[in-house]
Scaffold this active site. Sequence first.
Site: not given
Length: 214
Positions: A44, A96, A118, A122, A154, A191-194
């Site tokens: 991941e 990275d 992320d 821009k 999302d 995931t946490e964000y999900e």
Amino acid sequence: MRVKHKPWAKDRLEEFPAIYIKNPEDFKGQWQEVFGNNNPIHIEIGSGKGQFISGMAKANPEINYIGIEMIESVLVSALDKAIEADVPNLRLVARDAKLLEECFEKGEVAQIYLNFSDPWPKKRHTKRRLTNPTFLTIYERLLPKAGEIHFKTDNRSLFEYSLVAFSEYNMLLTFVSLDLHNSDYEGNIKTEYEEKFSAKGFPIYRLEAKFDRN
């Protein structure tokens, strides 16, 4: 999102060499020795706080997982989840994504997960997106012929960008969902964000793709 710096994170990670691999370049082409078996390796990229990768490792003991997160102050949270999960098939790496070819041999990775990367909205930052062709070139070298990329977000703009990028790279899209949580897809680990975004009513987008090497 600004990440709170944790000056103690590096030392904390290094206290657990059985989970945190400090110098992954030393194991390029030899990850089977790290895990002690020949099971397939899934990585991941951008594993964040580690809920997804720990959940996957617990649910699939026959697969070896490596969570890759370049920010040590974030990865230390993934370490805590890995310790709690107490599974032998999970390792963590602080690198990275641009340096992945220094850590893995060609074809050594069976599957890649990109979760809530992320979006870099821009235009001048387009090349930083993990679904940019620059990164797809790296992934193509890491994956075997049947290897896949699984991507969740999302962010509709990033999803649309990724669909185009994958298609223009002549990848085969094997699964696409514009609302994952209201689809028939089974086995999704959040995931946490999900959890955060779906609780607010935002749809979760998902695609699965592989490189066309016929």
